[in-house]
Design a protein around this motif. Structure first.
Motif, mmCIF file in Angstrom:
data_model
loop_
_atom_site.group_PDB
_atom_site.id
_atom_site.type_symbol
_atom_site.label_atom_id
_atom_site.label_comp_id
_atom_site.label_asym_id
_atom_site.label_seq_id
_atom_site.Cartn_x
_atom_site.Cartn_y
_atom_site.Cartn_z
ATOM 1 N N VAL A 80 -2.896 6.726 5.310
ATOM 2 C CA VAL A 80 -3.666 6.846 4.068
ATOM 3 C C VAL A 80 -4.158 5.485 3.586
ATOM 4 O O VAL A 80 -5.350 5.271 3.341
ATOM 5 N N ASP A 81 -3.227 4.532 3.446
ATOM 6 C CA ASP A 81 -3.565 3.241 2.857
ATOM 7 C C ASP A 81 -3.798 2.153 3.887
ATOM 8 O O ASP A 81 -4.169 1.033 3.530
ATOM 9 N N PHE A 83 -2.526 -0.833 6.161
ATOM 10 C CA PHE A 83 -1.397 -1.737 5.932
ATOM 11 C C PHE A 83 -1.209 -1.936 4.427
ATOM 12 O O PHE A 83 -2.151 -2.308 3.709
ATOM 13 N N SER A 84 0.011 -1.666 3.949
ATOM 14 C CA SER A 84 0.305 -1.807 2.519
ATOM 15 C C SER A 84 1.764 -2.198 2.360
ATOM 16 O O SER A 84 2.538 -2.258 3.320
ATOM 17 N N GLU A 85 2.118 -2.429 1.076
ATOM 18 C CA GLU A 85 3.483 -2.835 0.779
ATOM 19 C C GLU A 85 4.434 -1.644 0.700
ATOM 20 O O GLU A 85 5.626 -1.817 0.394
ATOM 21 N N ARG A 86 3.946 -0.445 0.979
ATOM 22 C CA ARG A 86 4.820 0.725 0.989
ATOM 23 C C ARG A 86 5.606 0.762 2.294
ATOM 24 O O ARG A 86 5.077 1.089 3.350
ATOM 25 N N LEU A 87 6.877 0.424 2.203
ATOM 26 C CA LEU A 87 7.745 0.340 3.369
ATOM 27 C C LEU A 87 8.714 1.512 3.392
ATOM 28 O O LEU A 87 8.985 2.159 2.358
ATOM 29 N N LEU A 88 9.260 1.768 4.547
ATOM 30 C CA LEU A 88 10.261 2.811 4.688
ATOM 31 C C LEU A 88 11.580 2.354 4.074
ATOM 32 O O LEU A 88 11.867 1.151 3.994
ATOM 33 N N PRO A 89 12.421 3.291 3.649
ATOM 34 C CA PRO A 89 13.722 2.892 3.085
ATOM 35 C C PRO A 89 14.574 2.085 4.061
ATOM 36 O O PRO A 89 15.413 1.283 3.632
ATOM 37 N N SER A 90 14.391 2.305 5.351
ATOM 38 C CA SER A 90 15.172 1.565 6.340
ATOM 39 C C SER A 90 14.555 0.217 6.704
ATOM 40 O O SER A 90 15.146 -0.543 7.471
ATOM 41 N N ASP A 91 13.357 -0.051 6.188
ATOM 42 C CA ASP A 91 12.692 -1.322 6.489
ATOM 43 C C ASP A 91 13.299 -2.454 5.675
ATOM 44 O O ASP A 91 14.128 -2.262 4.773
ATOM 45 N N ARG A 92 12.845 -3.629 5.970
ATOM 46 C CA ARG A 92 13.243 -4.814 5.227
ATOM 47 C C ARG A 92 12.531 -4.861 3.876
ATOM 48 O O ARG A 92 11.670 -4.040 3.583
ATOM 49 N N TRP A 93 12.873 -5.884 3.072
ATOM 50 C CA TRP A 93 12.227 -6.061 1.776
ATOM 51 C C TRP A 93 10.753 -6.420 1.982
ATOM 52 O O TRP A 93 10.344 -6.912 3.022
#
Length: 1141
Positions: A80-81, A83-93
């Motif tokens: 949808v977006d 590349f964005s700052e919406r990361l998966l819960p298992s991803d890093r900060w």
């Protein structure tokens, strides 16, 4: 030796420093507090103030202290977006460190203390592993964590980019308070000691700081290194008892004194564990009297017991930190300190003066005798408060005003002057009472020292009447000192016009010093941790005398008049003219007598014979030298040997010898003799002398004979070509005009090289005559214009401009092991590179972790077999391993070189001027050993050393730099990427910004050299590259073109001539590495040249032709129709093995 400082604290808590080149104590005037103790390193000084806080004084330098903060911005792609700052819960900060485990948003970074400031705002790093990235600085990967690339692919689901921000340490040359940590320390510190900078070279500038609290606990300051001089936090160290004092040496020695008088030694200190693991107890030197003070160095331990006796601990080293026994020494001291090179300072218990231990060498660590340091302080009040140099200069410029009478009367008027200097006074002075001590520090140790002085009195009697018009000394009374100082200042101003020069000098600092004229300072503490002194140092600390100073001023006041000087000069000139006429002019009609004689010198040596099996054989060696009727000198070398009981000889004409070079050998004192034919063969005449002195005698004699036969004498010319061997020896060659001639240049194997004293790793020059060098210890040196030095004596060396030069070089030994199924890895064999001559060991053997290819935690490198490519991790296919041990050796020699302190350098470049250049200020660029880029200001032909450094900001450390004839500056970063500096000019010597130049594909560059229009680089695999498309309008160029392989170094001259140091050059007899090669066919229409011509080698490591700006002669090509024209002999054009077009 570089200028360094000795630090000391007096009983009033004031901190002073004494330079190794100075003659007086300089007070640290920027601090309004009093100190108990200080501990110094070369780059800084730590101290405990009387407010019980720790302070740090970092020495100012042209090189700033900068720290790079970094954080990573992470993003993930979604349909949808994008590349964005919406990361998966298992991803890093979204904002994290490089591992992704720590949350690091931009606003979370704070300055560690008020001593820091931000250089700028956050910005994106657009460099990825030496290659420029697309705009935005993003690198892509399949997932977190993974291998990142600069190119976006179809399966790139995540990306990240690095943000950078620099902070600068601004509290230079001032006492800055160390910020307290979150957990408050239980009690204040009472002692402090720094050291440990020789434990490891990584991180750069790492220090170990140990401290003792009032409760007897020991604390270790972690995280101190060059980019973080304040450190990070305090860590408590477990103890077997209560400690009262601690001492840390430059290496891994740490000793402490227990409250009961015993001593403890820290064990287990290493590169990975700088604070050690355990303690070992050592008994006091005297069983009945406990120790109160200890001081350690590299291989020494000194101690002081409660009865003020001094003791020396023998047998101390890194492998045996406890030593073997105590030796009582002469002298009674209250405190002692060990500095660099194991030099010793102490404070005497009777007069509390600072004493220096003379005669301390590597072979006699205990020294010979104590000698008091008698220099004054910068605020001393005596019959003249000015220094000796100030008085002498005043006597020179005011000899009509400063008379002997004024000096004597001034001495009589000084209330603190003894009666011996006031013998002519009508009122003999009485014994001056001791001044009242204005304030005593809160430290118990300093209070004890001050309490030994006589109690102060409320007033003082003047010794005699003041000079006419002079002010009266203010009376000492129980009033505020500031009011007394103000009254003193008013009195001085009212009488300034009527006082003599000496009188004015007497009253400038009258109330600042609580000591009397006959009293020397009472010292409470001394620290020599940053003071570099050795047996060759010339110190001016011991010869100061005020009586001598008065005599010198009196003698200067009685100087002769200018008229008398002119008459003496005229008389001397007339006498010399008469002598010349009598001894020379009357005999000019006689025919000049020329001696035609033969002189022979013989000796016995060993010769490495030419035929197989090659081995050393005993030979007779002879030099037959003769002078012809025209006065020219020549000679022949003869080597007489036996061949199957038949006497034969080998000879070489002196005028055919091209170089005499010392050669590294495991057990022999060897040198090689080259001729043009021997250079082609790669097989010189190798001779070995019985002793090093005999080898140097023969080298000096043969070198003078070769120079005489060629008529070469004196210092190098401005156009000289400089080179350095892998041993560090320096050679120069005077280029002939035909060296760069086209189409028939002079073959470079016919070039004559002569040696210059000194020991360097890198040398650079230009056609103005400016020559800089860098030693193996990164010390910068400038050529003084002299010649000779080293083993050259007499006429072979200039009498002036020759100075002592020191250098530190590492020698290595490899430990090799092979794996077997029964015992695992076991020792196989060892290889040791020989130690240099004229050296002394300055460190023990230690594992070297800075090996190319990396190592594991124990220093091992692994490979499939010997020899092979090594790596720093073990795999299933690795059956052998090795690790390198290093030991530093210090070499001391002489040569025409002067040191340029204080910043250590790794590379330097000088503008390659042309012969017609009219540049006044010569641009000089350099790279420090920490990777910072520097620009030297004030470099001219008269002042080749320049004046100061200008720091040029970079985003990463650099390792190579070069400036071209048009002021184009190119540099190589440590990651192998290339950079171009824009807008460099005379008005803007540092330029404005760096432009990132892409490196050749899959190659990391290591060195660059820029000429008039050409740019050449060498990568880490030995490939030589030429930059295409370089024009004045587009100086960055367009692409790289491969020229040759097996190249070690490249040097491009002011006429775009190209010279290299090549490896694997095949001769008719052997293969050589480190060979000087010259690129043929270089011209404006063909800047890349055509082929290589090889010269002297192997064993060469560096060459520079950036001073050779002699335009080659223009040769007229012969006409094919003119039979009278003769073609010149064609030059040998050889394609060396591995060094082709």
């Amino acid at each position: 030796m570089p200028v360094s400082l000795l630090w000391a604290v007096d009983v009033y808590g004031r901190v002073y420093s004494l330079s190794t080149a100075g003659q007086q104590w300089e007070q640290c005037r920027d601090a309004q507090m009093e100190f108990k103790r200080v501990t110094a390193a070369q780059q800084c000084c730590w101290g405990i103030a009387c407010d019980n806080n720790i302070y740090l004084n970092v020495h100012a330098s042209d090189l700033p202290v900068r720290y790079q903060e970094e954080t990573y911005e992470n993003q993930r792609w979604n349909p949808v977006d994008g590349f964005s700052e919406r990361l998966l819960p298992s991803d890093r900060w979204q904002w994290s460190d490089v591992t992704g485990l720590q949350h690091q948003p931009l606003d979370s970074f704070q300055l560690p203390s008020s001593s820091w400031e931000w250089e700028g705002d956050w910005y994106v790093d657009e460099n990825f592993e030496g290659e420029p990235t697309e705009k935005g600085g993003w690198s892509y990967a399949i997932d977190f964590p993974a291998t990142y690339t600069k190119d976006k692919k179809w399966n790139s689901c995540v990306r990240r980019r690095r943000w950078l921000r620099y902070r600068r340490y601004k509290a230079m040359d001032t006492w800055a308070k160390i910020p307290s940590q979150q957990t408050t320390l239980p009690d204040p510190f009472s002692d402090i000691s720094c050291g440990g900078w020789e434990i490891s070279e990584e991180p750069r500038g790492r220090l170990s700081l140990w401290a003792v609290s009032l409760q007897g606990k020991v604390w270790f300051r972690d995280g101190i290194y060059h980019h973080n001089p304040e450190g990070s936090l305090w860590e408590e160290v477990f103890l077997p008892g209560e400690v009262i004092q601690i001492s840390c040496g430059p290496g891994d020695l740490v000793w402490a004194v227990l409250w009961e008088g015993q001593l403890i030694v820290r064990e287990g200190i290493s590169r990975d564990c700088p604070k050690g693991s355990s303690w070992a107890v050592v008994e006091s030197p005297s069983p009945d009297v406990g120790a109160i003070h200890v001081a350690v160095g590299i291989n020494v331990v000194w101690a002081v017991t409660k009865d003020n006796k001094v003791w020396f601990r023998r047998g101390v080293n890194s492998h045996n930190p406890c030593g073997s026994g105590w030796i009582g020494m002469v002298g009674e001291m209250i405190t002692i300190n060990v500095g660099l090179n194991d030099q010793v300072w102490a404070i005497n218990c009777e007069d509390r003066a600072v004493y220096f231990r003379q005669g301390v060498t590597s072979s006699e660590l205990s020294g010979k005798t104590w000698k008091a340091i008698t220099v004054p302080r910068d605020g001393d009040r005596s019959h003249s408060s000015a220094s000796a140099n100030s008085l002498q200069s005043a006597g020179c410029y005011f000899c009509g005003e400063v008379r002997a009478q004024s000096v004597v009367s001034d001495a009589e008027s000084d209330t603190e002057k003894g009666s011996a200097d006031g013998a002519n006074s009508s009122n003999p002075p009485t014994d001056p009472p001791k001044p009242r001590i204005p304030k005593v520090t809160s430290d118990s140790f300093i209070s004890e020292l001050v309490s030994d002085r006589e109690p102060g009195k409320s007033s003082r009697d003047t010794g005699s009447a003041p000079p006419s018009g002079g002010p009266l000394d203010p009376q000492w009374s129980n009033v505020d000192l500031e009011e007394a100082q103000q009254a003193q200042t008013v009195a001085v101003q009212d009488t300034a016009d009527t006082c003599s020069l000496s009188s004015v000098a007497t009253y400038t600092l009258a109330m600042e010093d609580p000591y009397g004229a006959d009293e020397h300072p009472l010292w409470a503490w001394v620290s020599g941790g940053g003071c570099s002194v050795d047996s060759h140092s010339q110190l001016n600390w011991f010869n100061f005398s005020m009586n001598t100073l008065v005599s010198s001023v009196q003698s200067m006041s009685l100087s002769v008049s200018p008229a008398q000087t002119a008459a003496w000069r005229r008389q001397i000139f007339e006498q010399l003219s008469e002598r010349t006429k009598r001894e020379m002019d009357n005999f000019r009609h006689y025919e000049q007598a020329v001696e035609q004689s033969v002189w022979v010198k013989k000796g016995t040596m060993q010769w490495w014979r030419d035929w197989k099996p090659h081995k050393w054989i005993d030979v007779h060696f002879a030099l037959e030298q003769f002078s012809g009727p025209d006065g020219n000198k020549d000679g022949i070398l003869f080597i007489y040997y036996n061949y199957y009981e038949e006497k034969k000889y080998l000879h070489a004409f002196i005028n055919e010898v091209t170089i005499l070079v010392p050669v590294l050998n495991d057990s022999k004192h060897t040198f090689a003799i080259y001729t043009p034919e021997r250079t082609k063969q790669r097989w010189p005449i190798r001779l070995a002398a019985a002793t090093e002195l005999e080898m140097h005698d023969w080298l000096a004699l043969l070198s003078v004979s070769c120079c005489d036969s060629r008529g070469i004498h004196g210092p190098p010319s401005k156009q000289a070509i400089w080179s350095i061997t892998c041993k560090g020896d320096i050679f120069i060659s005077e280029p002939s005009p035909g060296l760069e001639a086209m189409p028939y240049p002079t073959p470079c194997d016919q070039m004559f090289w002569r040696q210059v004293g000194g020991h360097l790793r890198v040398v650079e020059c230009n056609s103005v005559g400016i020559v800089w060098g860098i030693g193996y210890d990164h010390t910068a040196w400038v050529h003084t214009g002299g010649y000779g030095g080293g083993f050259f004596q007499g006429l072979a060396s200039s009498t002036d401009n020759i100075y002592t030069q020191t250098d530190v070089k590492s020698v290595y030994i490899y430990e090799n092991q092979r794996w077997n199924p029964v015992t695992g890895y076991t020792n196989s064999y060892k290889y040791c590179s020989p130690e240099l001559s004229q050296t002394k060991r300055v460190s023990d053997w230690a594992i070297d972790y800075s090996v190319s290819g990396g190592t594991d935690r124990e220093g091992w490198q692994f490979a499939a077999d010997f020899p092979a490519s090594y790596h720093g991790y073990k795999t299933m296919k690795d059956f052998v391993r090795r690790r390198r041990w290093a030991r530093k050796c210090k070499l001391t020699t002489t040569g025409p070189w002067q040191e340029i302190p204080p910043i250590p350098l790794s590379d330097v470049t000088i503008l390659p001027c042309t012969a017609q250049s009219s540049v006044d200020v010569i641009p000089v660029w350099a790279i420090s050993n920490k990777g910072d880029v520097l620009c030297r200001l004030g470099v001219t032909a008269l002042t080749p050393a320049g004046s100061s450094w200008l720091h040029v900001g970079t985003d990463q450390p650099f390792k190579s730099i070069s400036i071209g004839a048009a002021s184009q500056v190119w540099a190589i970063a440590r990651d192998g990427s290339a950079f171009y500096r824009g807008s460099v000019s005379a008005r803007s010597p540092a330029g404005d910004c760096w432009y990132h130049i892409p490196s050749p594909a899959k190659q990391k560059l290591k060195q660059v050299s820029v000429g008039r229009t050409s740019v050449y680089t060498v990568d880490e695999n030995g490939n030589l590259w030429y930059r295409q498309g370089v024009t004045p309008s587009y100086p960055q160029g367009s692409s790289w073109e491969h020229i040759s392989n097996n190249v070690r170094k490249v040097s491009v001259g002011p006429l775009d001539q190209v010279w290299i140091i090549a490896d694997k050059v095949q001769g008719s007899h052997s293969l050589s590495c480190g060979t000087v090669c010259h690129r043929l066919g270089v011209q404006p229409v063909e800047p890349k040249g055509q082929s290589w011509d090889y010269g002297i080698g192997g064993g060469w490591d560096h060459i520079t032709v950036r001073g050779n700006s002699v335009e080659p002669p223009r040769l007229r090509l012969p006409s094919l129709t003119d039979p009278s024209s003769r073609s010149p002999v064609p030059v040998r054009n050889t394609e060396v093995n591995g060094v082709g077009n």
